[in-house]
Design a protein around this motif. Sequence first.
Motif, PDB file in Angstrom:
ATOM      1  N   ASN A 251       0.809  -1.225   0.000  1.00 48.34           N
ATOM      2  CA  ASN A 251       0.000   0.000   0.000  1.00 48.34           C
ATOM      3  C   ASN A 251       0.835   1.265   0.000  1.00 48.34           C
ATOM      4  O   ASN A 251       0.564   2.212  -0.747  1.00 48.34           O
ATOM      5  N   GLY A 252       1.842   1.299   0.869  1.00 46.59           N
ATOM      6  CA  GLY A 252       2.604   2.522   1.041  1.00 46.59           C
ATOM      7  C   GLY A 252       3.481   2.853  -0.144  1.00 46.59           C
ATOM      8  O   GLY A 252       3.560   4.021  -0.556  1.00 46.59           O
ATOM      9  N   LEU A 253       4.125   1.860  -0.730  1.00 47.12           N
ATOM     10  CA  LEU A 253       5.065   2.103  -1.828  1.00 47.12           C
ATOM     11  C   LEU A 253       4.383   1.981  -3.188  1.00 47.12           C
ATOM     12  O   LEU A 253       4.223   2.974  -3.906  1.00 47.12           O
ATOM     13  N   ILE A 254       3.943   0.781  -3.548  1.00 47.92           N
ATOM     14  CA  ILE A 254       3.341   0.568  -4.861  1.00 47.92           C
ATOM     15  C   ILE A 254       1.988   1.269  -4.963  1.00 47.92           C
ATOM     16  O   ILE A 254       1.705   1.971  -5.941  1.00 47.92           O
ATOM     17  N   GLY A 255       1.141   1.088  -3.959  1.00 44.31           N
ATOM     18  CA  GLY A 255      -0.196   1.658  -4.010  1.00 44.31           C
ATOM     19  C   GLY A 255      -0.201   3.169  -4.111  1.00 44.31           C
ATOM     20  O   GLY A 255      -1.048   3.760  -4.789  1.00 44.31           O
ATOM     21  N   THR A 256       0.745   3.827  -3.436  1.00 43.17           N
ATOM     22  CA  THR A 256       0.766   5.292  -3.408  1.00 43.17           C
ATOM     23  C   THR A 256       1.615   5.882  -4.527  1.00 43.17           C
ATOM     24  O   THR A 256       1.265   6.916  -5.101  1.00 43.17           O
ATOM     25  N   HIS A 257       2.736   5.248  -4.871  1.00 42.38           N
ATOM     26  CA  HIS A 257       3.716   5.904  -5.741  1.00 42.38           C
ATOM     27  C   HIS A 257       3.916   5.267  -7.108  1.00 42.38           C
ATOM     28  O   HIS A 257       4.678   5.803  -7.913  1.00 42.38           O
ATOM     29  N   PHE A 258       3.263   4.142  -7.376  1.00 43.69           N
ATOM     30  CA  PHE A 258       3.521   3.469  -8.650  1.00 43.69           C
ATOM     31  C   PHE A 258       3.123   4.344  -9.839  1.00 43.69           C
ATOM     32  O   PHE A 258       3.859   4.437 -10.827  1.00 43.69           O
ATOM     33  N   ILE A 259       1.962   4.994  -9.777  1.00 40.69           N
ATOM     34  CA  ILE A 259       1.512   5.836 -10.887  1.00 40.69           C
ATOM     35  C   ILE A 259       2.479   6.999 -11.094  1.00 40.69           C
ATOM     36  O   ILE A 259       2.867   7.322 -12.227  1.00 40.69           O
ATOM     37  N   ALA A 260       2.889   7.631  -9.984  1.00 39.87           N
ATOM     38  CA  ALA A 260       3.829   8.749 -10.091  1.00 39.87           C
ATOM     39  C   ALA A 260       5.186   8.282 -10.611  1.00 39.87           C
ATOM     40  O   ALA A 260       5.838   8.978 -11.406  1.00 39.87           O
ATOM     41  N   MET A 261       5.636   7.096 -10.206  1.00 38.37           N
ATOM     42  CA  MET A 261       6.903   6.558 -10.690  1.00 38.37           C
ATOM     43  C   MET A 261       6.838   6.295 -12.191  1.00 38.37           C
ATOM     44  O   MET A 261       7.782   6.614 -12.930  1.00 38.37           O
ATOM     45  N   GLY A 266       7.590   8.628 -18.329  1.00 39.52           N
ATOM     46  CA  GLY A 266       6.803   8.984 -19.496  1.00 39.52           C
ATOM     47  C   GLY A 266       5.587   8.129 -19.742  1.00 39.52           C
ATOM     48  O   GLY A 266       5.027   8.143 -20.848  1.00 39.52           O
ATOM     49  N   ILE A 267       5.139   7.374 -18.747  1.00 37.23           N
ATOM     50  CA  ILE A 267       3.970   6.506 -18.901  1.00 37.23           C
ATOM     51  C   ILE A 267       2.740   7.249 -18.392  1.00 37.23           C
ATOM     52  O   ILE A 267       2.720   7.684 -17.234  1.00 37.23           O
ATOM     53  N   PRO A 268       1.700   7.426 -19.207  1.00 31.76           N
ATOM     54  CA  PRO A 268       0.511   8.182 -18.787  1.00 31.76           C
ATOM     55  C   PRO A 268      -0.173   7.565 -17.569  1.00 31.76           C
ATOM     56  O   PRO A 268      -0.059   6.357 -17.316  1.00 31.76           O
ATOM     57  N   GLU A 269      -0.913   8.413 -16.838  1.00 29.38           N
ATOM     58  CA  GLU A 269      -1.573   7.983 -15.607  1.00 29.38           C
ATOM     59  C   GLU A 269      -2.535   6.825 -15.840  1.00 29.38           C
ATOM     60  O   GLU A 269      -2.559   5.853 -15.073  1.00 29.38           O
ATOM     61  N   VAL A 270      -3.351   6.926 -16.896  1.00 29.19           N
ATOM     62  CA  VAL A 270      -4.362   5.897 -17.131  1.00 29.19           C
ATOM     63  C   VAL A 270      -3.706   4.553 -17.423  1.00 29.19           C
ATOM     64  O   VAL A 270      -4.160   3.511 -16.954  1.00 29.19           O
ATOM     65  N   ARG A 271      -2.618   4.555 -18.189  1.00 27.46           N
ATOM     66  CA  ARG A 271      -1.928   3.294 -18.483  1.00 27.46           C
ATOM     67  C   ARG A 271      -1.308   2.714 -17.220  1.00 27.46           C
ATOM     68  O   ARG A 271      -1.380   1.499 -16.977  1.00 27.46           O
ATOM     69  N   ALA A 272      -0.700   3.573 -16.398  1.00 21.99           N
ATOM     70  CA  ALA A 272      -0.116   3.087 -15.142  1.00 21.99           C
ATOM     71  C   ALA A 272      -1.198   2.551 -14.213  1.00 21.99           C
ATOM     72  O   ALA A 272      -1.021   1.514 -13.550  1.00 21.99           O
ATOM     73  N   ALA A 273      -2.332   3.250 -14.158  1.00 20.71           N
ATOM     74  CA  ALA A 273      -3.442   2.773 -13.334  1.00 20.71           C
ATOM     75  C   ALA A 273      -3.970   1.445 -13.858  1.00 20.71           C
ATOM     76  O   ALA A 273      -4.413   0.580 -13.088  1.00 20.71           O
ATOM     77  N   GLY A 274      -3.930   1.259 -15.180  1.00 21.38           N
ATOM     78  CA  GLY A 274      -4.336  -0.017 -15.758  1.00 21.38           C
ATOM     79  C   GLY A 274      -3.450  -1.162 -15.295  1.00 21.38           C
ATOM     80  O   GLY A 274      -3.924  -2.276 -15.062  1.00 21.38           O
ATOM     81  N   LEU A 275      -2.166  -0.891 -15.153  1.00 21.94           N
ATOM     82  CA  LEU A 275      -1.252  -1.908 -14.627  1.00 21.94           C
ATOM     83  C   LEU A 275      -1.602  -2.259 -13.182  1.00 21.94           C
ATOM     84  O   LEU A 275      -1.549  -3.432 -12.783  1.00 21.94           O
ATOM     85  N   LEU A 276      -1.961  -1.238 -12.395  1.00 26.30           N
ATOM     86  CA  LEU A 276      -2.385  -1.510 -11.025  1.00 26.30           C
ATOM     87  C   LEU A 276      -3.676  -2.308 -10.996  1.00 26.30           C
ATOM     88  O   LEU A 276      -3.864  -3.180 -10.142  1.00 26.30           O
ATOM     89  N   ALA A 277      -4.581  -2.007 -11.928  1.00 25.97           N
ATOM     90  CA  ALA A 277      -5.822  -2.779 -12.000  1.00 25.97           C
ATOM     91  C   ALA A 277      -5.532  -4.236 -12.334  1.00 25.97           C
ATOM     92  O   ALA A 277      -6.187  -5.150 -11.814  1.00 25.97           O
ATOM     93  N   MET A 278      -4.569  -4.465 -13.208  1.00 23.96           N
ATOM     94  CA  MET A 278      -4.176  -5.834 -13.524  1.00 23.96           C
ATOM     95  C   MET A 278      -3.640  -6.530 -12.273  1.00 23.96           C
ATOM     96  O   MET A 278      -3.929  -7.707 -12.034  1.00 23.96           O
ATOM     97  N   MET A 279      -2.861  -5.798 -11.470  1.00 21.03           N
ATOM     98  CA  MET A 279      -2.404  -6.362 -10.199  1.00 21.03           C
ATOM     99  C   MET A 279      -3.595  -6.764  -9.343  1.00 21.03           C
ATOM    100  O   MET A 279      -3.588  -7.808  -8.677  1.00 21.03           O
TER     101      MET A 279
END
Length: 424
Positions: A251-261, A266-279
């Motif tokens: 939660n603290g690392l991946i959940g909070t900072h993965f999209i920002a990382m 150069g990866i857009p927010e929606v695509r990064a959020a899609g990766l989290l959804a896959m998780m």
Amino acid sequence: MTIQRTRPFGQKYAFVVAGVIFLALLAAAGVRAAPGVLILPLGKAFGWSRDTISLSAALGIFLYGMVGPFAAALMQAVGVRRTLISALVLMTLSISASAWMTQPWHLMLSWGVFSGIGSGCVAIVLGATVVNRWFVTHRGLMMGLLTASTATGTLAFLPALAAIAEHGGWRPVVWTVAAGCALLIPLAWWLLPERPSDIGLRPYGATEDEADAAPRGNLLSIALGTLATASKQRTFWFLFATFFICGFTTNGLIGTHFIAMCGDHGIPEVRAAGLLAMMGAFDLVGTTLSGWLTDRYDPRKLLFVYYALRGLSLIWLPYSDFSFASLSLFGMFYGLDWIATVPPTLRLATEAFGDRDAPVVFGWVAAGHQIGAASAAFFAGALRTQNGDYLQPFVVAGVTGLIAAGLALMINRRSHLQPALQAG
């Protein structure tokens, strides 16, 4: 005097209760996930720095965990139904109020303090309380399913919330999350009996001689008294330490900072959020499978495997090429392992402290999870502001995962203090 209301499905009504709790945990996890989507939009709208926004997320995560043991005690003192409905109301009001925020302290109060308290009552301890109250058989499997909802909610809502933020800004995200919490209030009111005996049932899989436990004590005596007894055992501190690291690495690392990382690469927010959804999708499979395995194998060995593989994957990620293939591989693997640690941790707590005290003990252990998550949320944000990248936080988190793997093998399966706790 309790008026019994008959319900459909007979003894299987326990699964209806589990379904309501699954949805509640899903919504609360979505509340805790939303700050990860709001980091960039709030920065653009108000000029707030990442460490300021990360601090509010860390505060919410911290309270989400620290409220847990008191919430478990409150459920025993006044009931699961009242506790759940009150928490849903608090989350709805605090999140709605944030639509009018203009200062960082407004963010701290709404998304930090009040939503943290509310979501802390709708956390893993709620699942543990309901599973121990409504199920005798399949406890590991049911805890796996309910646990999966917390991570699935954290991750699965992110693409939709990120798309809303991208097209409409941060306020529509606020209203969407608040509406999700509000919709569950009448559902919980209508479908959630307090305990099986209230509708003339026994816990699922129980014999006629096995009755559900009666309420006991008051809030502070249950929460603090159980902590005082449990803290005398090494098992408690090993569980607390490993769960601290679990929160630190999820939660603290991946959940909070993965999209920002991903944004840094150069990866857009929606695509990064899609990766989290896959998780989140893979977590539903992985944590449910973990519950099934926990019913059959040594939970300490399961924890060793989970933490060791998690630690290695975190060390690898910042050195990857951040291509679609590498991030997808990481997402699938990390999703399977995201919170698979919960069923074996709860089983070890139940073996050591008994059915009655385990939910409260687990609440304190879960507090360690959220303290770890809050630490990582702020720690990673501060280091990103200072160094300009996330390399150091990810390597540190990976090393802690390897430490947790070693600690897991040091946990005793059963405690000599269990009879004392059960008699207390």
